[in-house]
Design a protein around this motif. Structure first.
Motif: not given
Ligand SMILES: Cc1ncc(COP(=O)(O)O)c(C=O)c1O
Length: 366
Positions: A98-100, A103-105, A124-126, A168-170, A172-174, A196-200, A222-227, A233-235
């Motif tokens: 339910s959102g990436s 998965l991190i958690d 990086t992403f908090d 490693l976010a790539t 990277n956010n923000p 390797v966090d490929e959310a984007y 990876r995430s379905f939130s952005k693209w 809906l959280r995937v």
């Molecule tokens: C680097 C990165 N990873 C993961 C996420 C989590 O996205 P979501 O839980 O919506 O899939 C975000 C959201 O901003 C992000 O910036």
């Protein structure tokens, strides 16, 4: 009687006393009376959402479905197969969440206990910090350089026998920059589990997926939130060594991906061309945004390969700028902390959103 219910906070796990949660972006619903425009016309450029929404196929399929009273398949068989096709791997390597963030958690819960260390390349992403602290792990922050590149040597020197994960976010956010592949490879070669966090990914087009068969310590999320425009809906999903995927399937909350999200993934993947066109539009708007910000002398935008632009505010306060833009009905994210001094992050919107933002910035000339 009654004494137990009073002051039960003393029973909270001690390491969570004073825990600072994740500070999520402002939702327009909470802004009535605080903005000079109707809440419906607020322009939301603060959470890297997709300004075009999801595929129309998703909306139609959700309207047509009548199975919302039935639990989703806990084994995620259909979803894992579909995502395996999209990612180009076996379904046994995929886990859907339910959102990436979830998965991190779960990854932190799988690998990290009290005394274990997690390497975090800041800023990086908090959520990496958030989940590590909840699990009682120790966060080892390794600073990026002034252009926000990961300091590979410093990461390698931070590895020791207590290191359980490296995030490693790539992109990277923000900050929006990608980590060059040779740098990622050098870090993977430490042998420590690397996420390797490929959310984007869909905006950058860069992925470490070709390495996945060669390295048993490499995990990609990876995430379905952005693209795909499915933030609400959280995937999220990840690609893992099969045995790690097995552990994650075992520790996940049952039915963690809801039926609506399941439908949304299926329909999004059936409408790739439409979604990819929207991704292209967002990427070209990100470039236009960067160039427009560059023309404003009191702003310093950084090049980005994601769907947002990070920008230092060189004159005046980023907090004030954020507030004044909010008054005008334009939401951006702002930061003012040690490694993200006096700065804002602006999500790429539709062309008219960029136009409204740029106009507002010129009016607010600091
Ligand atoms: C680097 C990165 N990873 C993961 C996420 C989590 O996205 P979501 O839980 O919506 O899939 C975000 C959201 O901003 C992000 O910036």
């Amino acid at each position: 009687m009654g004494s137990y219910s009073e002051g039960i906070e003393r029973l909270v796990r001690p390491h969570l006393a004073g825990f600072t949660g994740y500070s999520a972006s402002v939702s327009p619903d909470t802004l009535a009376g605080k903005v000079d425009v109707p809440v419906e016309s607020v322009i939301k450029m603060n959470a890297n959402e997709n300004p075009y929404g999801c595929s129309p196929r998703v909306l139609q399929a959700l309207a047509d479905d009548s199975h919302f009273h039935i639990y989703p398949d806990d084994g995620q068989q259909v979803l894992r197969k579909l995502l395996a096709g999209y990612a180009g791997v076996d379904a046994g390597r995929i886990v859907v969440t339910s959102g990436s963030n979830q998965l991190i958690d779960m990854l932190v819960r799988l690998f990290v206990g009290p005394g274990d260390e997690v390497i975090n390349c800041v800023p990086t992403f908090d959520i990496y910090r958030f989940s590590t602290e909840i699990c009682g792990g120790t966060l080892v922050n390794v600073n990026r350089d002034e252009k926000f590149a990961v300091d590979v040597n410093a990461v390698k020197s931070a590895v020791n026998s207590r290191t359980k994960l490296i995030f490693l976010a790539t992109p990277n956010n923000p900050t929006g920059n990608v980590i060059p592949q040779p740098d990622i490879l050098e870090i993977i070669e430490t042998g420590v589990p690397v996420v390797v966090d490929e959310a984007y990914y869909e905006f950058s087009g860069e992925t470490v997926m070709p390495l996945i068969d060669r390295y048993s310590n490499l995990m990609v999320i990876r995430s379905f939130s952005k693209w795909a425009g499915l933030a609400g809906l959280r995937v999220g999903y990840g690609i893992f060594p099969p045995r790690i995927a097995g552990y994650l399937m075992a520790i996940k909350i049952p039915h963690n991906v809801n039926v609506a999200a399941e439908i949304a993934v299926r329909e999004s993947l059936a409408d790739l061309e439409y979604l990819q066109d929207r991704v292209k539009a967002i990427v070209s708007e990100r470039e236009r945004l960067y160039h427009e910000l560059h023309k404003i002398e009191w702003l310093k935008p950084f090049p980005s390969q994601a769907n947002f632009v990070y920008c230092e505010v060189l004159k005046g306060s980023a907090g004030d700028l954020h507030q004044r833009l909010q008054r005008k009905g334009i939401l951006v994210r702002y930061f003012d902390k040690p490694l993200l001094r006096n700065s804002i992050r602006i999500s790429a919107g539709r062309p008219e959103h960029t136009g409204a933002l740029v106009k507002a910035l010129h009016e607010l000339d600091q």
